[in-house]
Scaffold this motif. Structure first.
Motif, mmCIF file in Angstrom:
data_model
loop_
_atom_site.group_PDB
_atom_site.id
_atom_site.type_symbol
_atom_site.label_atom_id
_atom_site.label_comp_id
_atom_site.label_asym_id
_atom_site.label_seq_id
_atom_site.Cartn_x
_atom_site.Cartn_y
_atom_site.Cartn_z
ATOM 1 N N ALA A 143 -6.817 -30.037 -32.046
ATOM 2 C CA ALA A 143 -5.285 -29.710 -32.208
ATOM 3 C C ALA A 143 -3.787 -29.896 -31.833
ATOM 4 N N GLY A 144 -4.369 -30.303 -30.098
ATOM 5 C CA GLY A 144 -3.234 -31.427 -29.409
ATOM 6 C C GLY A 144 -2.784 -32.444 -30.197
ATOM 7 N N ALA A 145 -4.012 -32.704 -30.955
ATOM 8 C CA ALA A 145 -3.699 -34.653 -31.217
ATOM 9 C C ALA A 145 -2.696 -34.932 -32.939
ATOM 10 N N ASP A 178 -2.155 -28.571 -25.062
ATOM 11 C CA ASP A 178 -3.645 -28.199 -25.781
ATOM 12 C C ASP A 178 -4.887 -29.031 -25.109
ATOM 13 N N ILE A 179 -4.665 -29.934 -24.533
ATOM 14 C CA ILE A 179 -5.346 -30.480 -23.498
ATOM 15 C C ILE A 179 -5.770 -29.379 -22.603
ATOM 16 N N VAL A 180 -4.446 -29.269 -22.405
ATOM 17 C CA VAL A 180 -4.787 -28.631 -20.651
ATOM 18 C C VAL A 180 -4.861 -26.942 -20.995
ATOM 19 N N ILE A 249 2.181 -30.817 -17.403
ATOM 20 C CA ILE A 249 2.959 -30.766 -17.898
ATOM 21 C C ILE A 249 4.040 -29.521 -17.930
ATOM 22 N N ARG A 250 5.108 -30.153 -16.261
ATOM 23 C CA ARG A 250 6.043 -30.108 -15.756
ATOM 24 C C ARG A 250 6.939 -29.864 -16.794
ATOM 25 N N TRP A 251 7.193 -30.304 -17.607
ATOM 26 C CA TRP A 251 8.485 -30.439 -18.288
ATOM 27 C C TRP A 251 8.471 -29.188 -19.095
ATOM 28 N N GLN A 252 7.528 -28.616 -19.372
ATOM 29 C CA GLN A 252 8.395 -27.250 -20.650
ATOM 30 C C GLN A 252 8.689 -26.665 -20.646
#
Lengths: 252, 250
Positions: A143-145, A178-180, A249-252
């Motif tokens: 899904a992430g891809a 999604d990977i995380v 994913i700090r940028w989120q």
């Protein structure tokens, strides 16, 4: 952070404390057969004893090592497979339906075959745990891809990214949340599968064999010790995973 | 340099909807001179965004001629940059990294890229926010970074697709003037697509009025430099009325 800590600890521990009180009340009132449902004090005494004798730490370490080995194997297979499924349309069409069917198979159905294929030793257990982690990790990476929004896809076109730049600067970072998430679910699944492997496959040191000996010795206090350690370890694993994930994913 | 930067001749474009062709642009002809700022104003659905997407090269199927500097446009190119209504910054890159992404295809070294990106952040007044992530920027600041990213590869033509539409009135007014200053200072050609008539009047050396179904040019109005472009002057009010009247016809 520190200001919110005390109320948070209180909030998280409220229900467990209430259950503990209920447990104590029920056993003290004599409503249960103490051999089948021992009192909290008995269980904690047993836990302390097993810990000090070294049985419990050894079992915990053995289970954790098995768990992490299987998890690492599942992630090493699942992330590349999921990303390739999502990034390559022809690979997705070729392999996607097969994977979708594979993931419908209940994980325990593999136990007889894995035992046969990988022997009765450690490797069959690790493969079993890896399979449990592999499925959600693959699903989420897949899904992430495909998670890069059309608007950013167009931005990469306008900025004339090369295919490689598009992958490294856009598609992979977009896939990371999604990977995380998949890794977190995979880690939980792996821990559940670890006990399953230790309980249902061949005997080996680990928390599963603590449960088995508790059953065989009719020592329900020992079984409850195993259950509690399993639960607490699972929570600890998930907490660590969630912290590490948030850093990624700090940028989120 | 050629007297025409962008050449649009008899440009038509259709999409296929439910198996039938639906024309979105019909017979558009327009030349943009080097250094000229052209406003395109029209109601939604008049094909003005499609026009920009064709010019920037995001869409390529069309009839008629579409050329920049004498060369037919067949895809995105360094010399044509675009700023969209949404900033479209990469959320995982800092402001300066986002600007550097505009140099993806340049041969410059790493430190040189960084230097040029910082220069362009300074141009839009964001020197102090180089290391900020997009989520830490306000809408207006994020749009400034997008402008810096568009300019960093030194394009000749800047395309603006309702770039201020999502901003509050004050920020919008600031950014309009700033973009005008930068476009003049850098000697760029620019096309802004908008449904805001005042914005079209303020920015355009010419205002192209489009009508929908299918998208076509109803009128091209040449504007003089000076106060006539400022919202509220009698000239601007008269021009506004004329454009609104045009837009109301169909």
């Amino acid at each position: 952070m520190t200001a919110g800590l005390a109320p948070r600890v209180l909030r998280f521990s409220l229900l467990p404390l209430a259950l503990l009180a209920l447990w104590q009340g029920v056993t003290a009132a004599g409503w249960t057969d103490l051999r089948e449902f021992p009192a909290p004090a008995t269980v904690f005494a047993r836990a302390l004893g097993e810990w000090q004798s070294g049985v419990l730490p050894e079992a915990l370490l053995a289970s954790l090592a098995r768990d992490l080995a299987g998890f690492a194997l599942g992630a090493a297979a699942g992330i590349p497979l999921g990303l390739t499924l999502g990034l390559s349309p022809w690979f997705g069409r070729l392999v996607g339906p097969t994977f979708d069917s594979f993931k419908q198979i209940a994980i325990f159905a593999w136990i007889p075959l894995f035992g046969l294929w990988f022997g009765m030793g450690e490797s069959a257990k690790v493969v079993f745990i890896a399979t449990a982690a592999f499925v959600p990790i693959t699903v989420n990476a897949w899904a992430g891809a495909r998670a890069l929004p059309q608007t950013l896809e167009e931005a990469t076109a306008v900025l004339r990214f090369s295919p490689w730049q598009r992958l490294i600067w856009a598609r992979l970072p977009a896939a990371l949340p999604d990977i995380v998430a998949g890794l977190r679910v995979g880690l939980i699944n792996a821990w559940l599968a670890t006990v399953g492997a230790e309980y249902f496959m061949s005997v080996a040191p680990g928390l599963g064999s603590v449960l088995i000996s508790g059953r065989d010795l009719y020592a329900m206090d020992l079984v409850l010790v195993g259950v509690l350690v399993l639960g607490l370890t699972g929570v600890a694993l998930d907490t660590v995973a969630s912290r590490l994930g948030a850093i990624l994913i700090r940028w989120q | 340099m050629a007297a025409t930067a962008l050449e649009i001749r008899d440009l038509s474009k259709s999409y296929v909807v439910n198996g039938a062709p639906l024309p979105v642009l019909a017979g558009i002809s327009l030349d943009v001179a080097p250094g000229e700022f052209v406003s395109v104003v029209g109601a939604s659905g008049c094909g003005k965004s499609t026009l920009l997407r064709l010019i920037v090269g995001l869409e390529q199927e069309h009839d008629g001629r579409l050329a920049y500097d004498g060369r037919p446009i067949d895809g995105p190119g360094r010399e044509r940059a675009i700023v969209f209504q949404e900033h479209r910054l990469f959320p995982w890159l800092t402001a300066v990294q986002n600007v550097e992404a505009g140099l993806a295809r340049s041969d410059l070294g790493k430190s040189e890229r960084r230097r040029i990106a910082l220069e362009h952040l300074a141009l839009v007044g964001l020197s102090n926010f180089a290391e900020a992530l997009p989520k830490q920027l306000s809408g207006g600041m994020a749009q400034r970074v997008a402008i810096a990213r568009a300019l960093v590869s030194r394009p000749g033509l800047l395309l603006l697709d309702e770039p201020f539409g999502a901003l509050d009135a004050l920020t919008r007014s600031h950014l309009q003037r700033e973009v005008l200053r930068i476009v003049r200072q850098e000697g760029l050609s620019a096309i802004i697509v908008t449904h805001d008539v005042d914005e079209a009047i303020l920015l355009g050396d010419r205002v192209v009025v489009m009508q929908p179904h299918p998208g076509r040019i109803a009128e091209v109005i040449v504007e003089e430099e000076g106060p006539a472009r400022e919202p509220g002057t009698p000239e601007a009010v008269a021009l506004r009325r004329r454009i609104l009247h045009r837009l109301g016809e169909d």
